[in-house]
Every structure is written in structure tokens, then in C-alpha cells.
Design an enzyme around this catalytic site. Structure first.
Site, PDB file in Angstrom:
ATOM      1  CG  ASN A   7      -1.676   1.082   0.889  1.00 31.76           C
ATOM      2  OD1 ASN A   7      -2.054   1.659   0.406  1.00 31.76           O
ATOM      3  ND2 ASN A   7      -3.339   0.758   2.305  1.00 31.76           N
ATOM      4  NE  ARG A  64      -6.134   1.293  -0.698  1.00 33.57           N
ATOM      5  CZ  ARG A  64      -6.740   2.675  -0.329  1.00 33.57           C
ATOM      6  NH1 ARG A  64      -5.092   2.282   0.893  1.00 33.57           N
ATOM      7  NH2 ARG A  64      -7.234   3.332   0.376  1.00 33.57           N
ATOM      8  CG  HIS A 153     -13.824   2.718   2.652  1.00 39.68           C
ATOM      9  ND1 HIS A 153     -14.378   3.511   3.326  1.00 39.68           N
ATOM     10  CD2 HIS A 153     -12.633   2.898   2.939  1.00 39.68           C
ATOM     11  CE1 HIS A 153     -13.734   4.012   3.665  1.00 39.68           C
ATOM     12  NE2 HIS A 153     -12.737   3.951   3.594  1.00 39.68           N
ATOM     13  CG  HIS A 181     -14.378   1.000   5.753  1.00 39.29           C
ATOM     14  ND1 HIS A 181     -13.314   0.144   6.047  1.00 39.29           N
ATOM     15  CD2 HIS A 181     -13.573   1.879   6.774  1.00 39.29           C
ATOM     16  CE1 HIS A 181     -11.983   0.878   6.252  1.00 39.29           C
ATOM     17  NE2 HIS A 181     -12.251   1.707   6.839  1.00 39.29           N
ATOM     18  N   GLY A 185     -11.052   7.634   7.413  1.00 39.29           N
ATOM     19  CA  GLY A 185     -12.459   7.168   5.928  1.00 39.29           C
ATOM     20  C   GLY A 185     -13.651   6.544   6.739  1.00 39.29           C
ATOM     21  NE  ARG A 214     -11.650  11.909   2.831  1.00 37.19           N
ATOM     22  CZ  ARG A 214     -11.962  10.506   3.088  1.00 37.19           C
ATOM     23  NH1 ARG A 214     -12.677   9.969   2.731  1.00 37.19           N
ATOM     24  NH2 ARG A 214     -10.113   9.746   2.994  1.00 37.19           N
ATOM     25  N   GLY A 303     -11.683   1.144  12.605  1.00 39.81           N
ATOM     26  CA  GLY A 303     -11.224   1.372  13.708  1.00 39.81           C
ATOM     27  C   GLY A 303     -12.430   1.810  14.981  1.00 39.81           C
ATOM     28  N   GLY A 305     -15.865   0.995  13.673  1.00 40.89           N
ATOM     29  CA  GLY A 305     -17.243  -0.058  13.559  1.00 40.89           C
ATOM     30  C   GLY A 305     -16.419  -1.362  13.918  1.00 40.89           C
ATOM     31  CD  GLU A 354      -9.097  -1.295   3.861  1.00 41.14           C
ATOM     32  OE1 GLU A 354      -8.739  -1.246   4.558  1.00 41.14           O
ATOM     33  OE2 GLU A 354      -9.627  -0.721   2.865  1.00 41.14           O
TER      34      GLU A 354
HETATM   35  P1  ADP Z   1      -8.471   4.837   8.474  1.00 40.32           P
HETATM   36  O1  ADP Z   1      -9.377   5.511   8.240  1.00 40.32           O
HETATM   37  O2  ADP Z   1      -7.218   5.880   8.560  1.00 40.32           O
HETATM   38  O3  ADP Z   1      -8.024   3.676   8.357  1.00 40.32           O
HETATM   39  P2  ADP Z   1      -9.127   3.479  11.116  1.00 40.32           P
HETATM   40  O4  ADP Z   1     -10.130   2.176   9.908  1.00 40.32           O
HETATM   41  O5  ADP Z   1      -7.831   2.775  11.680  1.00 40.32           O
HETATM   42  O6  ADP Z   1      -9.135   5.467  10.763  1.00 40.32           O
HETATM   43  O7  ADP Z   1      -9.647   4.027  12.190  1.00 40.32           O
HETATM   44  C1  ADP Z   1      -9.755   4.957  13.427  1.00 40.32           C
HETATM   45  C2  ADP Z   1     -10.645   5.647  14.041  1.00 40.32           C
HETATM   46  O8  ADP Z   1     -10.820   5.021  14.430  1.00 40.32           O
HETATM   47  C3  ADP Z   1     -10.528   7.009  15.205  1.00 40.32           C
HETATM   48  O9  ADP Z   1     -11.658   7.819  15.176  1.00 40.32           O
HETATM   49  C4  ADP Z   1     -10.160   6.349  16.341  1.00 40.32           C
HETATM   50  O10 ADP Z   1     -10.632   7.318  17.533  1.00 40.32           O
HETATM   51  C5  ADP Z   1     -11.161   5.129  16.336  1.00 40.32           C
HETATM   52  N1  ADP Z   1     -11.281   3.813  17.119  1.00 40.32           N
HETATM   53  C6  ADP Z   1     -10.368   3.419  17.549  1.00 40.32           C
HETATM   54  N2  ADP Z   1     -10.128   2.915  19.082  1.00 40.32           N
HETATM   55  C7  ADP Z   1     -11.213   2.599  19.627  1.00 40.32           C
HETATM   56  C8  ADP Z   1     -12.643   3.039  20.305  1.00 40.32           C
HETATM   57  N3  ADP Z   1     -12.115   1.606  21.196  1.00 40.32           N
HETATM   58  N4  ADP Z   1     -13.335   3.648  20.520  1.00 40.32           N
HETATM   59  C9  ADP Z   1     -13.756   4.326  19.848  1.00 40.32           C
HETATM   60  N5  ADP Z   1     -13.217   4.786  18.475  1.00 40.32           N
HETATM   61  C10 ADP Z   1     -12.148   3.774  18.712  1.00 40.32           C
END
Ligand code: ADP
Length: 368
Positions: A7, A64, A153, A181, A185, A214, A303, A305, A354
Site C-alpha cells: 500500500n 492497492r 473501500h 466501514h 474514512g 471530510r 477502527g 466500527g 484489506e
Molecule cells: P483509517 O481510516 O485511517 O484506517 P481506522 O480505521 O484506524 O482509520 O479508524 C480510526 C478511528 O477509529 C479513530 O477515530 C479512532 O478514534 C477510532 N477508534 C479506534 N479505537 C476506538 C475505540 N476503542 N473506541 C472508539 N473509537 C475508536
């Protein structure tokens, strides 16, 4: 025998190496602050050698690539023509495709005998019907300028859909899903019998749900209005919509954990940001319930979800009349299936991967 997944970002290279047959993860790493991709690949080559892996001896590399336009609905073997086609798509993804292309060029230079595959974030959504992917804009904008919805995504939505099919013990082409997702994003996908029939991101990843920085969907007239009223350039407004909006604009941070902490302290901006974030997800859920006319499962990934029971709760609250019943206990204990036994729609929390899905696509391609 191994498959390398790359990536390539503008200043970083993330890599994962899988054993070809079992797709066991052998090695992974992140090389940051690179000056160019050749330098990054040299660093990666050295890191892999430390683990006894010679990059010139691997089976294949999966890259990717963010935007595949209308042309790519599945992974493609890279040759000079394909590189030219991805290069022609740069105007549609000026922030992402150039780095993805640099990564492919560096890989071809450093390991000229290893086949490279391009895996597009847009590919899974190429099954959308025209009524979902067209904008109500002049035909010529579509025909001459390729203005349409593509969605992103895709690899993640496909991966969690396959996992959901395993969990539900039903073939993917027999189930309907809504996948969310939710990371920095954010996008949702309506999946009918295993195929994407709609998704919330559009021509670019700016459309749709509220995100970390965004804005998601807004009245498009706001752009001309702000250019005229504030004297900002179109580029400056565009930067704000992409980098200074979303959770960041309302709560002062794009990190949902910090927003939740601030909400727990009674911070009104954080409360509003969370309400807006969850409200837009709920609206999306309602839309796709109507679009799909029957849903087997709703899947949360990314993250947020995967890790935020609060968001699951805010999205699903009060939807019993739609057959959606969350089990608060399961939700708070990190279970994969978080629905009540009485719920007619399954609620699943599935960790996305991914890189593994890209390796799977490459493995399938190599078998052909
Ligand atoms: P990216 O889209 O950059 O890959 P991620 O999928 O890692 O990002 O998601 C990042 C988000 O997930 C951030 O807003 C972070 O605060 C949130 N996050 C991670 N762990 C938790 C948690 N335990 N509770 C709530 N939000 C979380």
C-alpha cells in the site's frame, strides 16, 4: 512461496508478506517519511532480507490502487498498457493514484521478474446499476468527463461480506448485507446477493457519510457560496471540505476516542459531533434497508466500527420495528454477533483486513 501486498502512500509504504498457500502472515512493516518510492523499496528489501526473504524470489506482488475508474472491476496484471491506463485515471484521484503508480514502478524496477497485480478500491462497486452510479447531471459530464459515482473501500466491504457469509453459514450470493466501514474514512455499502448495488462514497471519497476530517454529502451550492462570500479560492474550500471538516470541524478532533472522552466530560461540541455522526449513519441504514428490501445482516468494521459499542448503540437504537435489536451485553463485551436472539437482522462486528483480501485476490489470479 509468498505474496507481497503493497500500500504505497505519498510518503510511506506499508507492506505485508503472506505465505502463498495458507495466506499466513509472514512479515509486515511500515516505512515512513520516504523521499521517493525507490528509496522506500530499498529499505523494504533490506528489512525483508533480515527475515530471510529475497524480494526477487516471491511469487507476486499485489498493489492497492485507489481509483480504477470504470475500466477495472477486478484485479489486473500490470503491464505497460495497464500502467498507462492507471496513469490516465490520475485526474479522478490526484491525491492517491500517483503514489500507487510510483509503488508499482519501484516494484518492477527492484524485482523485474515478479508479476505485479493492481487491486482497485473501486472494483467491488463496479456492479452498481446506472440508477445508483449516475448523478442527475448533464449526460456530457458523464460521457466526456467520467463524472459518476465509483465508491471506495471496496476491498474492505468485500472482505467483511465474505466473513459475514462464513459467520451466517450462507453462501455470499444468497445474502443481503449493509456493511459500514467506519474509520477515519467512512462508507456504507448495500450488498445484494453478494454484489455491491450502492455505496455512499461517490466520484471521490468525499461524498456520503460524515468522516474524521471530510464533510461527506453537503449542499453543493455551499462551495460557490463560500468562494464568493469569503474570498477563499476553490482549492482552499476543497481542502477544508477534505481536511478540516467532519468530526474535526465540530468537535475539534478527528479521533473518535477523544470525542467520546470530551462528551463524557459534558463538552457540547463533542455531544453535537457524535449526534451528527450517528444520525447520518442511521439515515444511511434506513436508505439501504429500503434499497435492499430485506437484509440478513448489518456489519460494522473499521477502527470505529470494530471498537465503538457506543456507535453501534446510537445507530441501532429504536429500530426494533425494522427487526433490528441490539443486545447491549454482547455489544459491550466485544462479541462478533451483537444482536439479540429476537432480532431478525444479524448485527456483526468484523475486523477488516484489506491486505489479506488483496493477497486472496492475487492468489486466486495466480491459479488461473
Ligand atoms: P483509517 O481510516 O485511517 O484506517 P481506522 O480505521 O484506524 O482509520 O479508524 C480510526 C478511528 O477509529 C479513530 O477515530 C479512532 O478514534 C477510532 N477508534 C479506534 N479505537 C476506538 C475505540 N476503542 N473506541 C472508539 N473509537 C475508536
Amino acid at each position: 512461496m509468498s505474496i507481497l501486498v503493497i500500500n504505497a502512500g505519498s510518503s510511506s509504504i506499508k507492506y505485508s508478506l503472506y505465505e502463498s498457500a495458507s495466506l499466513r502472515l509472514i512479515d509486515h512493516g511500515l516505512i515512513e517519511e520516504i523521499r521517493d518510492h525507490h528509496e522506500g523499496f530499498e529499505v523494504m528489501r533490506t528489512q525483508l532480507l533480515v527475515h530471510g526473504i529475497d524480494i526477487t524470489q516471491i511469487n507476486a506482488i499485489g498493489h492497492r490502487v485507489v481509483h480504477g475508474g470504470e475500466r477495472f472491476h477486478e484485479p489486473a496484471l500490470v503491464d505497460d498498457d495497464l500502467l498507462a491506463e492507471i496513469t490516465a485515471l490520475i485526474p479522478l484521484a490526484p491525491l492517491h493514484n500517483p503514489a500507487n503508480i510510483e509503488g508499482i514502478i519501484a516494484a518492477r524496477t527492484i524485482a523485474p521478474n515478479v508479476p505485479n497485480f493492481a487491486i482497485f478500491d473501486t472494483a467491488f462497486h463496479q456492479s452498481m446499476p446506472p440508477h445508483a452510479y449516475r448523478y442527475p447531471l448533464p449526460n456530457d459530464w458523464y460521457e466526456s468527463y467520467h463524472v459518476r459515482r465509483y465508491g471506495f473501500h471496496g476491498t474492505s466491504h468485500h472482505y467483511v461480506a465474505l466473513q459475514a457469509s462464513d459467520i451466517l453459514q450462507k453462501p455470499l450470493d444468497e445474502i443481503n448485507l449493509i456493511t459500514f466501514h467506519i474509520g477515519n474514512g467512512v462508507s456504507a455499502c448495500a450488498i445484494e446477493r453478494g454484489k455491491s448495488i450502492d455505496t455512499s462514497m461517490g466520484m471521490t471519497p468525499l461524498e456520503g457519510l460524515m468522516m474524521g476530517t471530510r464533510c461527506g454529502s453537503i449542499d453543493p451550492s455551499i462551495i460557490a457560496y463560500m468562494v464568493h462570500q469569503s474570498g477563499m479560492s476553490i482549492e482552499a474550500v476543497d481542502t477544508i471540505l477534505n481536511k478540516k471538516s467532519g468530526l474535526f470541524a465540530i468537535a475539534g478532533t478527528n479521533d473518535l476516542r477523544s470525542v467520546i472522552n470530551a462528551k463524557n466530560r459534558g463538552d457540547e461540541n463533542a455531544i453535537l459531533a457524535l449526534d451528527m455522526f450517528a444520525y447520518r449513519l442511521r439515515k444511511q441504514l434506513g436508505e439501504y434497508m429500503a434499497v435492499l428490501r430485506g437484509v440478513d445482516a448489518i456489519v460494522f468494521t473499521g477502527g470505529i466500527g470494530e471498537h465503538s459499542p457506543l456507535i453501534h448503540e446510537m445507530v441501532c437504537e429504536g429500530l426494533e420495528h425494522m427487526g433490528i435489536i441490539l443486545d447491549p451485553n454482547k455489544n459491550c463485551h466485544g462479541e462478533i454477533q451483537i444482536h439479540d436472539d429476537e432480532s431478525s437482522v444479524a448485527l456483526l462486528v468484523i475486523a477488516t483486513d484489506e491486505e489479506r483480501q488483496i493477497a486472496t485476490y492475487v492468489k486466486e489470479h495466480l491459479k488461473r
